[in-house]
Design a protein around this motif. Structure first.
Motif, PDB file in Angstrom:
ATOM      1  N   ILE A 192       0.866  -1.199   0.000  1.00 23.65           N
ATOM      2  CA  ILE A 192       0.000   0.000   0.000  1.00 23.65           C
ATOM      3  C   ILE A 192       0.896   1.242   0.000  1.00 23.65           C
ATOM      4  N   HIS A 196       0.943   3.825  -3.115  1.00 23.06           N
ATOM      5  CA  HIS A 196       0.547   5.229  -2.921  1.00 23.06           C
ATOM      6  C   HIS A 196       1.689   6.173  -3.278  1.00 23.06           C
ATOM      7  N   GLU A 199       2.465   6.291  -7.078  1.00 18.13           N
ATOM      8  CA  GLU A 199       1.469   7.111  -7.794  1.00 18.13           C
ATOM      9  C   GLU A 199       1.682   8.601  -7.497  1.00 18.13           C
ATOM     10  N   PHE A 251      -0.028  10.533   0.089  1.00 18.06           N
ATOM     11  CA  PHE A 251      -1.309  10.158  -0.489  1.00 18.06           C
ATOM     12  C   PHE A 251      -2.378  11.219  -0.213  1.00 18.06           C
ATOM     13  N   ARG A 256      -6.194  10.466  -5.924  1.00 18.94           N
ATOM     14  CA  ARG A 256      -6.196   9.007  -5.811  1.00 18.94           C
ATOM     15  C   ARG A 256      -5.949   8.401  -7.183  1.00 18.94           C
ATOM     16  N   HIS A 260      -4.525   2.612  -6.553  1.00 23.02           N
ATOM     17  CA  HIS A 260      -5.311   2.667  -5.327  1.00 23.02           C
ATOM     18  C   HIS A 260      -6.764   2.282  -5.602  1.00 23.02           C
ATOM     19  N   GLU A 261      -7.353   2.895  -6.606  1.00 29.00           N
ATOM     20  CA  GLU A 261      -8.791   2.684  -6.844  1.00 29.00           C
ATOM     21  C   GLU A 261      -9.091   1.239  -7.254  1.00 29.00           C
ATOM     22  N   TRP A 264      -8.187  -1.198  -4.405  1.00 33.31           N
ATOM     23  CA  TRP A 264      -9.140  -1.118  -3.295  1.00 33.31           C
ATOM     24  C   TRP A 264     -10.424  -1.887  -3.644  1.00 33.31           C
ATOM     25  N   HIS A 274      -6.201  -5.400   0.764  1.00 33.56           N
ATOM     26  CA  HIS A 274      -6.100  -4.384  -0.291  1.00 33.56           C
ATOM     27  C   HIS A 274      -4.675  -4.216  -0.794  1.00 33.56           C
ATOM     28  N   MET A 278      -3.157  -4.222  -4.537  1.00 34.07           N
ATOM     29  CA  MET A 278      -2.430  -3.054  -5.072  1.00 34.07           C
ATOM     30  C   MET A 278      -1.029  -3.466  -5.534  1.00 34.07           C
TER      31      MET A 278
END
Lengths: 398, 176
Positions: A192, A196, A199, A251, A256, A260-261, A264, A274, A278
């Motif tokens: 995660i 994050h 991105e 983040f 977002r 992530h999207e 998730w 999650h 990811m």
């Protein structure tokens, strides 16, 4: 270095990390004008004796504190209201969340309630609807995080909140609290953070401040993840906890992204952690965006591989080499855990039929600007384990 | 709710007692060093008349107060700040942080770098007192411990180090 024409960055989070950091709690609370904290955690953490460690940190301070250790996996509004009564009846004036995930979500929701009226909670669900500062809020991470703890986001059942006022005033990262966990949990938390940060670091909205947090966090993850899984390395665990804290801040100040999207939603639909989703999706999405307008993929190489490889790589190969490194890292983790961490969505047990559902739910929730076809291309490649644009041809450490 | 309770924080009497004894002794040693060592004398000479500093542990002590009177004499003033005017207030954030310092696992400089102290007062004065504390530790501790406690272990002459050490111990115990 990329310097945007204009940007915004907001971070009210004080980080106190390292040996005996917990013992600074009384002084830090005093600085926040707080005298009586309510400690929120769950049964698992209490069973591990971690609450005793927190209470021990308050010795000699003369502070009385409330302790609630019954946070369920899915807290609800009813529980938050019951806790609000405890908070007010016992004269508490601040909140310390010990743990991660649901504990912190509930602590953030409780903070909204005790800082206003209980009925406010539904009214302030949504984007930037919390208009005033809340009560002092401290977060003490243990081992399993969702990565949202230091962010401006919180979820309580159907309600989602987003406000900078939800970010903790203080994060205390003490190695005694970061217990050794199963590889699945460690990898999920680390992925995660990496997703994050990757991105935040490559998106068109990047700025020098998010870059700083994301850079350090990515370095911590890539340098320590394998060791932590192999040997439970104590210093490495502390570095990963720092990475997760910094990732939450980066983040909170970035839009977002697709990893992530999609990750998730994939986690929600499949029931997988999650972070695992990811982690699987990360290299495929980076690869998909490799030549997208405004993305800064080649920047990724320096924090995740280091200056030697970065300096020895031609500019036009930097992005691909960074992505290949992430593929390689996934394979390493897969090998260390003897296949315990899946490499593809198929290995993770997600059926091919579910891909449409994941893409549809991601696009349909109204938060994203992605289109269904893009999502499907990525999900199908990640399901099969087939690089989107023929990656994996360039050895990383050549 | 069964899962809600209130608890009162306990105490750490042994650690507090240990730190209190150390602060008491270090305070008297600073008084002694100000008479015996030329560098400590020099550091105090640069400080203003009537200068008083307090080194203590948050949230409720113990403390050590040392002051310089109008005649320039440095004196250990006890462990109670009381209503005294304190020019330089150095507070260690917790008893655990104080234990790290006074068991010489962390030097004063490292403790400061790790944000274990809060300083209220002039920075040059704080730096002077940290230098005095370092010199005091070199006198009071054997080399293998003092090396952990100070930034750089100094190369002193035999006379300065050993005769000075005896004089400072002697004066600290007798309190003059």
């Amino acid at each position: 270095m990329f310097f945007p024409d204009n940007y915004e960055f907001y971070c009210p989070v004080k980080i106190n990390s390292g040996n005996r950091a917990l013992e600074h709690l009384p002084v830090e609370l005093d600085a926040l004008n707080a005298r009586k904290p309510l400690i929120i955690t769950d049964r698992e953490i209490a069973k591990k004796g971690l609450i005793k460690k927190i209470a021990g940190a308050f010795k000699d301070s003369g502070i009385t504190m409330g302790i609630f250790d019954g946070t369920p996996l899915v807290p609800d509004l009813k529980l938050v209201r019951r806790l609000m009564n405890n908070y007010r009846d016992t004269g508490c004036d601040s909140i310390i969340a010990v743990g991660g995930g649901a504990v912190v979500d509930m602590a953030k929701a409780l903070n909204v309630v005790v800082s206003g009226r209980p009925e406010d909670l539904k009214e302030v669900a949504g984007e930037d609807l919390i208009k005033n500062p809340l009560r002092p809020f401290v977060f003490v991470p243990t081992a399993s995080w969702t990565g949202f703890e230091t962010s401006r986001f919180a979820t309580l059942g159907e309600l989602s909140f987003s406000s900078h006022f939800l970010m903790p005033d203080l994060v205390v990262i003490d190695p005694r609290m970061i217990t050794s966990e199963k590889a699945n949990t460690v990898v999920s938390t680390a992925m995660i953070a990496l997703a994050h940060c990757a991105e935040a670091y490559t998106c068109p909205a990047k700025n020098p401040m998010t870059d700083t947090y994301a850079y350090a966090a990515m370095q911590f993850v890539t340098e320590n993840l394998a060791n932590v899984i192999k040997s439970g390395d104590k210093k490495g665990r502390l570095a990963l906890a720092n990475a997760a804290t910094m990732a939450g801040i980066a983040f909170s100040n970035s839009p977002r992204g697709m990893v992530h999207e999609l990750g998730w939603t994939a986690g929600d639909i499949s029931g997988l952690p999650h972070g695992i989703c990811m982690g699987i999706l990360l290299p495929y999405i980076l690869e998909y965006n490799i030549n997208s307008e405004g993305h800064h993929m080649s920047d990724l190489l320096l924090p995740i591989v280091g200056p030697e490889v970065y300096a020895g790589t031609a500019e036009n190969l930097k992005a691909r080499r960074a992505i290949n490194f992430i593929y390689d890292m996934q394979h390493d983790v897969h090998d260390i855990t003897r296949g315990g961490i899946p490499l593809t969505l198929k290995d993770a047990g997600i059926s091919k039929d579910a891909l449409q559902c994941i893409a549809g739910a991601t696009v349909g929730d109204g938060h994203t600007g992605f289109n269904l076809d893009d999502c499907m291309v990525i999900l199908e490649h990640a399901w099969e384990g087939k690089p989107v644009k023929g990656g994996l041809q360039l050895p990383v450490h050549s | 709710m069964d899962d809600f309770k209130e608890i009162t924080s306990g105490n750490k009497p042994f650690k507090r007692a240990y730190v209190a004894i150390m602060l008491w002794f270090v305070g008297r040693a600073i008084q002694a060093a100000a008479r015996v060592d030329k560098n400590v004398k020099g550091e105090f000479k640069k400080l203003p008349e009537g200068f008083t500093f307090c080194l203590g542990v948050l949230p409720k002590g113990p403390y050590m107060i040392v002051g310089k009177n109008e005649k320039g004499r440095v004196k250990y003033l006890g462990w109670e700040p009381g209503g005294r005017r304190i020019d330089l207030d150095m507070k260690i954030k917790s008893i655990e942080a104080a234990i790290l310092m006074f068991t010489f696992q962390e030097s004063t400089a490292i403790a400061t770098a790790r944000d274990r102290m809060i300083v209220d007062g002039e920075v040059p004065h704080a730096c002077a007192i940290v230098r005095v504390l370092d010199i005091g530790e070199v006198y009071l501790l054997p080399k293998f411990i003092a090396r952990q406690a100070v930034k750089r272990y100094p190369a002193w002459s035999f006379g300065r180090k050993y005769i000075g050490r005896v004089r400072i111990y002697f004066r600290s115990i007798l309190g003059y």
